[in-house]
Design a protein around this motif. Structure first.
Motif, PDB file in Angstrom:
ATOM      1  N   UNK A 148       2.479  -6.235 -13.534  1.00 40.71           N
ATOM      2  CA  UNK A 148       1.212  -6.000 -13.384  1.00 40.71           C
ATOM      3  C   UNK A 148       1.058  -4.402 -13.633  1.00 40.71           C
ATOM      4  N   UNK A 149       0.809  -4.265 -14.924  1.00 39.50           N
ATOM      5  CA  UNK A 149       0.901  -2.845 -15.530  1.00 39.50           C
ATOM      6  C   UNK A 149      -0.567  -2.335 -15.468  1.00 39.50           C
ATOM      7  N   UNK A 150      -1.645  -2.923 -14.913  1.00 39.80           N
ATOM      8  CA  UNK A 150      -2.845  -2.480 -14.573  1.00 39.80           C
ATOM      9  C   UNK A 150      -2.898  -2.016 -13.231  1.00 39.80           C
ATOM     10  N   UNK A 151      -1.891  -2.195 -12.303  1.00 43.45           N
ATOM     11  CA  UNK A 151      -2.195  -1.978 -10.922  1.00 43.45           C
ATOM     12  C   UNK A 151      -2.023  -0.332 -10.869  1.00 43.45           C
ATOM     13  N   UNK A 152      -2.314   0.192  -9.792  1.00 37.08           N
ATOM     14  CA  UNK A 152      -2.572   1.514  -9.356  1.00 37.08           C
ATOM     15  C   UNK A 152      -0.975   2.043  -8.694  1.00 37.08           C
ATOM     16  N   UNK A 153      -0.533   3.249  -9.194  1.00 39.20           N
ATOM     17  CA  UNK A 153       0.672   3.548  -8.729  1.00 39.20           C
ATOM     18  C   UNK A 153       0.740   3.531  -7.163  1.00 39.20           C
ATOM     19  N   UNK A 154       1.999   3.141  -6.466  1.00 39.11           N
ATOM     20  CA  UNK A 154       1.900   2.969  -5.366  1.00 39.11           C
ATOM     21  C   UNK A 154       2.649   4.293  -4.529  1.00 39.11           C
ATOM     22  N   UNK A 155       2.015   4.704  -3.712  1.00 34.65           N
ATOM     23  CA  UNK A 155       2.941   5.935  -2.815  1.00 34.65           C
ATOM     24  C   UNK A 155       4.157   5.587  -2.542  1.00 34.65           C
ATOM     25  N   UNK A 175       0.828  -1.309  -0.169  1.00 32.98           N
ATOM     26  CA  UNK A 175      -0.029   0.080  -0.059  1.00 32.98           C
ATOM     27  C   UNK A 175       0.859   1.237   0.161  1.00 32.98           C
ATOM     28  N   UNK A 176       2.057   1.164   0.481  1.00 33.80           N
ATOM     29  CA  UNK A 176       3.010   2.313   0.461  1.00 33.80           C
ATOM     30  C   UNK A 176       4.576   1.718   0.596  1.00 33.80           C
ATOM     31  N   UNK A 177       5.210   2.725   0.144  1.00 34.62           N
ATOM     32  CA  UNK A 177       6.776   2.257   0.163  1.00 34.62           C
ATOM     33  C   UNK A 177       7.541   3.323   0.890  1.00 34.62           C
ATOM     34  N   UNK A 178       8.451   3.098   1.918  1.00 29.49           N
ATOM     35  CA  UNK A 178       9.132   4.111   2.628  1.00 29.49           C
ATOM     36  C   UNK A 178      10.703   4.036   2.576  1.00 29.49           C
ATOM     37  N   UNK A 179      11.275   4.847   2.060  1.00 32.38           N
ATOM     38  CA  UNK A 179      12.899   4.705   1.892  1.00 32.38           C
ATOM     39  C   UNK A 179      13.655   5.656   2.659  1.00 32.38           C
ATOM     40  N   UNK A 180      14.577   5.362   3.367  1.00 32.69           N
ATOM     41  CA  UNK A 180      15.075   6.134   4.193  1.00 32.69           C
ATOM     42  C   UNK A 180      16.340   7.065   3.645  1.00 32.69           C
ATOM     43  N   UNK A 181      17.220   6.423   2.764  1.00 29.24           N
ATOM     44  CA  UNK A 181      18.062   7.236   2.152  1.00 29.24           C
ATOM     45  C   UNK A 181      18.436   6.531   0.870  1.00 29.24           C
ATOM     46  N   UNK A 182      19.484   7.223   0.177  1.00 29.40           N
ATOM     47  CA  UNK A 182      19.923   6.770  -1.109  1.00 29.40           C
ATOM     48  C   UNK A 182      20.769   5.416  -1.073  1.00 29.40           C
ATOM     49  N   UNK A 183      21.408   5.240  -0.202  1.00 33.66           N
ATOM     50  CA  UNK A 183      22.410   4.072  -0.233  1.00 33.66           C
ATOM     51  C   UNK A 183      22.085   2.965  -0.762  1.00 33.66           C
ATOM     52  N   UNK A 184      22.500   2.033  -1.800  1.00 36.06           N
ATOM     53  CA  UNK A 184      22.362   1.036  -2.133  1.00 36.06           C
ATOM     54  C   UNK A 184      21.731  -0.048  -1.464  1.00 36.06           C
ATOM     55  N   UNK A 185      22.450  -0.254  -0.252  1.00 33.63           N
ATOM     56  CA  UNK A 185      21.802  -1.394   0.476  1.00 33.63           C
ATOM     57  C   UNK A 185      20.588  -1.224   1.043  1.00 33.63           C
ATOM     58  N   UNK A 220       5.131   4.245  -9.240  1.00 33.38           N
ATOM     59  CA  UNK A 220       4.832   5.015  -8.025  1.00 33.38           C
ATOM     60  C   UNK A 220       4.475   6.340  -7.964  1.00 33.38           C
ATOM     61  N   UNK A 221       3.867   6.911  -6.927  1.00 30.25           N
ATOM     62  CA  UNK A 221       3.339   8.259  -6.683  1.00 30.25           C
ATOM     63  C   UNK A 221       4.358   8.855  -5.730  1.00 30.25           C
ATOM     64  N   UNK A 222       5.091   9.643  -6.041  1.00 29.31           N
ATOM     65  CA  UNK A 222       6.455  10.003  -5.609  1.00 29.31           C
ATOM     66  C   UNK A 222       6.289  11.031  -4.387  1.00 29.31           C
ATOM     67  N   UNK A 223       6.509  11.107  -3.246  1.00 31.78           N
ATOM     68  CA  UNK A 223       6.514  12.267  -2.248  1.00 31.78           C
ATOM     69  C   UNK A 223       7.590  12.485  -1.649  1.00 31.78           C
ATOM     70  N   UNK A 224       8.262  13.508  -1.747  1.00 29.45           N
ATOM     71  CA  UNK A 224       9.332  13.810  -1.247  1.00 29.45           C
ATOM     72  C   UNK A 224       9.406  14.245   0.219  1.00 29.45           C
ATOM     73  N   UNK A 225      10.399  13.823   1.051  1.00 31.50           N
ATOM     74  CA  UNK A 225      10.482  14.306   2.368  1.00 31.50           C
ATOM     75  C   UNK A 225      10.835  15.549   2.374  1.00 31.50           C
ATOM     76  N   UNK A 226      10.850  16.472   3.428  1.00 23.65           N
ATOM     77  CA  UNK A 226      10.526  15.966   4.890  1.00 23.65           C
ATOM     78  C   UNK A 226       8.971  16.597   5.268  1.00 23.65           C
ATOM     79  N   UNK A 227       8.131  15.699   5.593  1.00 28.34           N
ATOM     80  CA  UNK A 227       6.832  16.319   5.987  1.00 28.34           C
ATOM     81  C   UNK A 227       5.958  15.075   6.735  1.00 28.34           C
ATOM     82  N   UNK A 228       5.196  15.572   7.688  1.00 26.88           N
ATOM     83  CA  UNK A 228       4.348  14.386   8.320  1.00 26.88           C
ATOM     84  C   UNK A 228       3.056  14.169   7.683  1.00 26.88           C
ATOM     85  N   UNK A 229       2.887  12.975   7.159  1.00 29.04           N
ATOM     86  CA  UNK A 229       1.902  12.554   6.475  1.00 29.04           C
ATOM     87  C   UNK A 229       0.959  11.464   6.989  1.00 29.04           C
ATOM     88  N   UNK A 230      -0.300  11.411   6.344  1.00 25.50           N
ATOM     89  CA  UNK A 230      -1.124  10.195   6.852  1.00 25.50           C
ATOM     90  C   UNK A 230      -1.393   9.177   5.806  1.00 25.50           C
TER      91      UNK A 230
END
Length: 248
Positions: A80-87, A54-64, A111-121
């Motif tokens: 699954x090209x028919x699927x909705x973009x994931x936040x 339902x969502x993906x969170x990535x803390x930083x850009x290091x490859x690991x 993906x529906x990309x949301x940049x940091x930093x902000x508090x979101x629901x």
């Protein structure tokens, strides 16, 4: 039940049966992938064959911590090209790094990309980023829902912000790359197991999960070192381990 499934917990590079950093949080029917380092998407597909988190969170850009975001993009785009973009919640550095692995339109295709930093629901969670010291911009994340709070550092050195990130968390997932004293000049940008224990104590967390251990490090040693600063439950799980978080 709510749970945290370990997709991988190896620091720096994957081990044969333990990919790099990655977690799957499930609560109240909502799933969040937190970091997708080397090898984690194969594990993710064992639980969600279509990769439809339902969502993906990535803390930083290091490859690991971010490379398999590209793999998940391909799963969704080609399988699954028919699927909705994931936040997707991440830094601009993550987008640039992962888009550089391929040609075409990049992550925005899946993906529906949301940049940091902000508090979101997101779903049942309030997602709050905490900027933490590392070699590149890194944001620890706090996910809070009624009856459950999980905090995760990504990679970080010691910081006063850790206490607020993990404040009264049910589970505090903390990088514990090193054992013993800091190894050298870069030691202040990564935590030792002892540091992780102190961070969990200062935060008043209920449970400490050690992650990002150096490949080959004995988890029992890391747990013992963390115990010097934290009296609660401490574990150092690997891929396939599931931490029950109680009823949703």
């Amino acid at each position: 039940m709510s749970s945290l499934t370990v997709l991988g917990s190896s620091g720096a590079y994957p081990q044969p049966h333990n990919p790099c950093s990655g977690y799957l949080l499930e609560h109240d029917g909502f799933t969040v992938a937190i970091d997708l380092g080397y090898g984690t998407v194969g594990r993710l597909l064992e639980y969600l064959p279509d990769g439809a988190v339902d969502a993906v969170v990535i803390t930083h850009e290091h490859a690991d911590h971010c490379t398999d975001l590209h793999a998940l993009m391909r799963v969704r785009l080609y399988g699954h090209p028919e699927g909705a973009r994931i936040p997707l919640f991440c830094t601009e550095g993550v987008v640039k790094r992962v888009n550089g692995l391929d040609t075409g339109e990049g992550l925005s295709q899946a993906f529906d990309i949301h940049p940091w930093p902000e508090t979101v629901r997101i779903g049942p969670f309030e997602l709050t980023p905490f900027e933490l010291p590392h070699h590149v911009p890194n944001f620890g994340v706090r996910l809070s829902a009624p009856g459950l709070t999980l905090a995760y550092t990504g990679d970080t050195g010691p910081s006063p912000a850790l206490a607020e990130l993990g404040r009264d968390a049910d589970v505090f997932v903390v990088n514990a790359m090193d054992q013993g004293p800091p190894p050298g000049p870069s030691g202040n940008l990564l935590l030792t197991a002892t540091d992780a224990g102190r961070a969990a104590h200062d935060a008043g967390a209920r449970r400490l999960v050690l992650t990002h251990l150096w490949p080959g490090a004995d988890p029992a040693v890391s747990i013992t070192e963390a115990r010097a600063g934290f009296a609660g439950v401490i574990t150092a799980p690997v891929a396939g381990d599931v931490i029950a978080l109680g009823p949703a």
